[in-house]
Design a protein around this motif. Sequence first.
Motif, short mmCIF file in Angstrom:
data_model
loop_
_atom_site.label_atom_id
_atom_site.label_comp_id
_atom_site.label_asym_id
_atom_site.label_seq_id
_atom_site.Cartn_x
_atom_site.Cartn_y
_atom_site.Cartn_z
N THR A 98 0.56 -1.02 -0.42
CA THR A 98 0.30 0.29 -0.11
C THR A 98 0.79 1.18 0.11
O THR A 98 1.11 2.10 -0.84
CB THR A 98 -0.64 -0.67 1.24
N THR A 99 1.65 0.90 1.17
CA THR A 99 2.49 2.42 1.19
C THR A 99 3.50 2.97 -0.33
O THR A 99 3.54 3.87 -0.20
CB THR A 99 3.60 2.57 2.65
N GLY A 100 3.81 1.82 -0.94
CA GLY A 100 5.26 1.57 -1.52
C GLY A 100 4.15 2.32 -3.16
O GLY A 100 4.07 3.44 -3.88
N MET A 135 6.69 2.10 -18.58
CA MET A 135 7.13 1.98 -16.84
C MET A 135 7.44 1.20 -16.22
O MET A 135 6.38 0.37 -16.36
CB MET A 135 6.89 3.67 -16.40
N ILE A 136 8.24 0.31 -16.16
CA ILE A 136 8.07 -0.75 -14.77
C ILE A 136 9.09 -0.81 -13.92
O ILE A 136 10.06 0.23 -14.07
CB ILE A 136 8.75 -1.89 -16.38
N THR A 137 8.52 -0.48 -12.73
CA THR A 137 9.23 -0.17 -11.89
C THR A 137 9.41 -1.49 -10.04
O THR A 137 8.37 -2.87 -10.63
CB THR A 137 8.46 0.82 -11.23
N ALA A 138 8.95 -1.47 -9.28
CA ALA A 138 8.86 -1.86 -8.09
C ALA A 138 7.51 -1.11 -7.16
O ALA A 138 7.62 0.04 -7.14
CB ALA A 138 9.43 -3.03 -7.64
N ASP A 139 7.46 -1.98 -6.18
CA ASP A 139 6.75 -1.12 -4.82
C ASP A 139 7.77 -1.00 -3.33
O ASP A 139 7.14 -0.49 -1.91
CB ASP A 139 5.49 -1.31 -4.84
N HIS A 140 8.59 -2.08 -3.67
CA HIS A 140 9.83 -2.52 -2.18
C HIS A 140 9.83 -4.47 -2.63
O HIS A 140 10.14 -4.24 -3.66
CB HIS A 140 8.52 -2.88 -1.00
#
Length: 393
Positions: free
Chosen positions: A85-87, A322-327
């Motif tokens: 959630t935070t990410g 865009m490719i990314t992550a959250d943690h």
Amino acid sequence: MGKFKRAFVIVLDSYGIGQEPDAADFGDGECNTLKSIVGSSKYDTPNMKKLGLFNIDGVGCGEPVEKPLGSFARLRELSRGKDTTTGHWEIAGIVSERPMPTYPDGFPADLIAKLEKAFGKKILCNKPYSGTAVIHDYGQEQEKTGGLIVYTSADSVFQIAANEADVPVDELYGYCKTAREILQGEHGVGRVIARPYVGKFPDYQRTSRRHDFSLDPTGDTMMDALRRKGLDTIGVGKISDIFAGRNVSRSLGINKDNVDGMEKTLKVMDEDFEGLCFVNLVDFDMQYGHRRDIDGYANAATVFDKQLGEFMAKMRDDDVLMITADHGCDPGAPGTDHTREYIPLLIYGKHVKEGVNLGTYPTFAMIGATISDMFDCDLKTKGESLLPRFIQD
Ligand SMILES: O=P(O)(O)O[C@@H]1C[C@H](O)[C@@H](CO)O1
Ligand SMILES: [Mn+2]
Ligand SMILES: [Mn+2]
């Protein structure tokens, strides 16, 4: 309309690239999700490599390429959390200054009593636990007593597991909604999560009907900003759940698995929408990261990379990816929880300069600010737009 008509933001859930400077504040030492899986014989991601994954500052693994096809950056998390959630909220523009409540010793007795009264059922367990271990250890008691297995983790989560044979999924969702209403304010956990499973002891299997009931986002998001201009904001996977449905104009729902999530995304590419397609691929985290399954995680990365090749071939001139992550959730780290890591940002498209190393930035909200800037919107965020640095004139 600017140069971009459609922005695809794909979150590889938990695909971190090395511990952040404050990792120790979150109980983490040396950790690097990417480095752990690169070492596996199952790992082979030529497309991510070509985009510049291993050219990113400090990834500390893999082989950089001479001429990356994309622009790339490393992003730090400003919010005080290392959960989904935070990410995702920070990616969308919200910096959570205060950490959401976590319960390393379980939920307080008075809160449990209030919840049991509201549920009309006994609560079992009430400890931080791995979700596969908890149903193994409490599944028989759950069947015998008809109680609900409640557990948590290092994250701000209240998870309810029950056998679908005893508690039909809709009834389980009902208990989660009740818990969501009660868990507010001081006990406003980031997510209440339904964890249905099937089977008999000791062969329990969790089903794909997991459902996350998130808090309402506590600030402006890139979806809010795009919707203020009537643009589309399509969610694939659990994106809508993570934002409590707010300003997700269309949700394609929970993915059966990552392959299903990418198949849905490839279909969205046939549509003439204008705005954002925001995708979450959760298997990396849920099926492999929390299970500390390095080869499983590496294989999932390889399978995704093949579909990424299809995606790149299908892109239109006015698309951006865009490719990314959250943690992080380093499968090589001790325990079973998330790890406090930098996230990668790979940006690709006809109007995106090739080979620009954008460097390292202090917040995931750079993504939200950049998306808002692309569509000339007015997101209120601490992030800054990277657009001027990578747009191809
Ligand atoms: O039930 P599991 O162990 O998979 O729970 C993990 C722990 C995280 O807090 C939760 C959400 O990512 O999944
Ligand atoms: Mn996550
Ligand atoms: Mn997780």
